[in-house]
Design a protein around this motif. Sequence first.
Motif, PDB file in Angstrom:
ATOM      1  N   ALA A  86      -3.025   9.657 -11.774  1.00  0.00           N
ATOM      2  CA  ALA A  86      -1.874   8.768 -11.771  1.00  0.00           C
ATOM      3  C   ALA A  86      -1.603   8.235 -10.376  1.00  0.00           C
ATOM      4  CB  ALA A  86      -0.645   9.515 -12.271  1.00  0.00           C
ATOM      5  N   SER A  87      -0.931   7.110 -10.314  1.00  0.00           N
ATOM      6  CA  SER A  87      -0.519   6.587  -9.020  1.00  0.00           C
ATOM      7  C   SER A  87       0.932   6.144  -9.097  1.00  0.00           C
ATOM      8  CB  SER A  87      -1.420   5.435  -8.600  1.00  0.00           C
ATOM      9  OG  SER A  87      -1.228   4.351  -9.471  1.00  0.00           O
ATOM     10  N   LEU A  88       1.581   6.241  -7.968  1.00  0.00           N
ATOM     11  CA  LEU A  88       3.008   5.961  -7.925  1.00  0.00           C
ATOM     12  C   LEU A  88       3.251   4.840  -6.934  1.00  0.00           C
ATOM     13  CD1 LEU A  88       5.804   7.133  -8.860  1.00  0.00           C
ATOM     14  CD2 LEU A  88       5.759   8.488  -6.762  1.00  0.00           C
ATOM     15  N   CYS A  89       4.054   3.858  -7.297  1.00  0.00           N
ATOM     16  CA  CYS A  89       4.390   2.846  -6.298  1.00  0.00           C
ATOM     17  C   CYS A  89       5.863   2.475  -6.347  1.00  0.00           C
ATOM     18  CB  CYS A  89       3.459   1.638  -6.385  1.00  0.00           C
ATOM     19  SG  CYS A  89       3.964   0.354  -7.495  1.00  0.00           S
TER      20      CYS A  89
ATOM     21  N   ASP B 258       0.792  -1.231   0.000  1.00  0.00           N
ATOM     22  CA  ASP B 258       0.000   0.000   0.000  1.00  0.00           C
ATOM     23  C   ASP B 258       0.828   1.287   0.000  1.00  0.00           C
ATOM     24  OD1 ASP B 258       0.911  -0.669   2.416  1.00  0.00           O
ATOM     25  OD2 ASP B 258      -0.958  -0.419   3.523  1.00  0.00           O
ATOM     26  N   ALA B 259       2.021   1.232  -0.582  1.00  0.00           N
ATOM     27  CA  ALA B 259       2.840   2.443  -0.638  1.00  0.00           C
ATOM     28  C   ALA B 259       2.485   3.290  -1.860  1.00  0.00           C
ATOM     29  CB  ALA B 259       4.319   2.069  -0.653  1.00  0.00           C
ATOM     30  N   PHE B 260       1.206   3.545  -2.042  1.00  0.00           N
ATOM     31  CA  PHE B 260       0.773   4.263  -3.234  1.00  0.00           C
ATOM     32  C   PHE B 260       0.529   5.741  -2.960  1.00  0.00           C
ATOM     33  CE2 PHE B 260       0.098  -0.018  -4.425  1.00  0.00           C
ATOM     34  CZ  PHE B 260       0.200  -0.049  -5.794  1.00  0.00           C
ATOM     35  N   GLU B 261       0.769   6.509  -3.948  1.00  0.00           N
ATOM     36  CA  GLU B 261       0.591   7.949  -3.840  1.00  0.00           C
ATOM     37  C   GLU B 261      -0.188   8.341  -5.086  1.00  0.00           C
ATOM     38  OE1 GLU B 261       3.884  10.960  -4.082  1.00  0.00           O
ATOM     39  OE2 GLU B 261       4.595   9.673  -2.454  1.00  0.00           O
ATOM     40  N   GLU B 262      -1.092   9.281  -4.936  1.00  0.00           N
ATOM     41  CA  GLU B 262      -1.847   9.629  -6.134  1.00  0.00           C
ATOM     42  C   GLU B 262      -1.716  11.091  -6.536  1.00  0.00           C
ATOM     43  OE1 GLU B 262      -4.173   7.627  -4.058  1.00  0.00           O
ATOM     44  OE2 GLU B 262      -4.318   5.854  -5.325  1.00  0.00           O
ATOM     45  N   PHE B 263      -1.801  11.305  -7.810  1.00  0.00           N
ATOM     46  CA  PHE B 263      -1.856  12.666  -8.320  1.00  0.00           C
ATOM     47  C   PHE B 263      -3.307  12.890  -8.668  1.00  0.00           C
ATOM     48  CE2 PHE B 263       2.338  11.240  -9.039  1.00  0.00           C
ATOM     49  CZ  PHE B 263       3.151  12.349  -9.004  1.00  0.00           C
TER      50      PHE B 263
END
Length: 429
Positions: free
Chosen positions: A115-118, A94-99
């Motif tokens: 977008a999402s970043l992992c 769950d290390a996701f970050e969203e724009f």
Amino acid sequence: ETIMEVTRWTVHIEVRLKLRASARFDTIRNLVHNFIASSERLALPCTLDGWEEVPELASSVEKITVCESLCTESSLSMEEMNIQIHVYKPSDGDAFEEFSNSSGNVNDDDDTMAASLCELPNRSHEGLWDSLIYADDIKMKLLDYIHATLVFSDANVDFNLVSWNRVVLLHGPPGTGKTSLCRALAQKLSIRLSHRYSHARLLEINSHSLFSKWFSESGKLVQRLFTSITELVEEEDGFVVVLIDEVESLTAARVGAMAGTEPSDGLRVVNALLTQLDKLKHRKNVLIMATSNLVKAIDSAFVDRADILQYVDLPSREAIYEILRSCLCEIIAKGIVLPVSVPTLKQVQIYELVNKPAGRSDDVQDRSKNVGLRLLALASACRVQGMSGRALRRLPVLALARYIGIGGIVHTTHQAGEPPRERQGALVE
Ligand code: ADP
């Protein structure tokens, strides 16, 4: 004196560490190297065992995989291999970050995720690479492409003379695993390149939501996204994979604009996107992957930029057999279906050639052969229907639902960690 020429195959060994492992990566690498060197031959590909006897490995390691290689032999001796050991510890899922689309404006009700970043390697992508089955060796081909670009980058080849765009475009019918393959490839790269890059990230751009609002908004969003990407790529010890899913929805805008059906803002957005992509091609540590269900709908300027335009087809009968086999093995392993050894594709092809079905029998081998032949017949039927990988992977649930529907399941008492006490078999038909 004669010098014997021996062909050495490069064999990649991936060592996955436990979440809480504290051992140093190079310590583990040496221990694994010694462990492998002490055996005579290595099966290809395989999940290694026996290393649990080494206490330092047992306390830190979760899994050791000998990966598939270009070599077609089923095993190799130590002298025939050039072993490369990759030790990695996947990040938690769950290390996701969203724009988000709302540019931080709380009053904006259109808050779609663009977008999402992992972090890579990531636990949520473990096993994905192996679960994807293709008849022609698409997976190895893509890995080799990356390898080739690295060789050129390392040699500082003059970009005016030899150039490439770091863009891979996968296209084909829906449900053929294109998005999954991009994620799996990103994961693979982060593991294989861990000696060059201290970290890796996957940025997934959702083309649909990028264009969900007005094009003028999208223009700003594309700009912001690429500013972030540039920031990521500026960290030169990190590798960045950018995945643009369903890219046709993005670039169709330009075609629409030219035909006069869309505002010219759309045109500007796509141009901005293409310009940004061009800037990225000079960076060594980035790879752009795009997927599309409809290559004809993509702007030709985008298609032109793809170094590799790979068609991903519906699975062949053989690939279907492998997919169904992996489904069946999983539900046997989890105690839903009575245990039976499901023949490999090679085995079942021999059965098909030389043997007739064994008829009803309690013999273990006969049962295995029958299951294999029935599964192969099922694979043929699925092929005729033109079923996608996604459709195939949900067949077991549908099959079990039907079995329950006709009163097949009585009751199963199954507690986690314990074998089920009373089991009902439900062989997929
Ligand atoms: P696409 O992006 O082409 O629509 P996805 O990547 O969303 O396809 O695929 C969905 C799922 O279908 C995958 O996660 C996988 O479980 C299954 N699948 C599709 N193609 C294959 C294949 N060739 N081998 C194994 N599984 C597949």
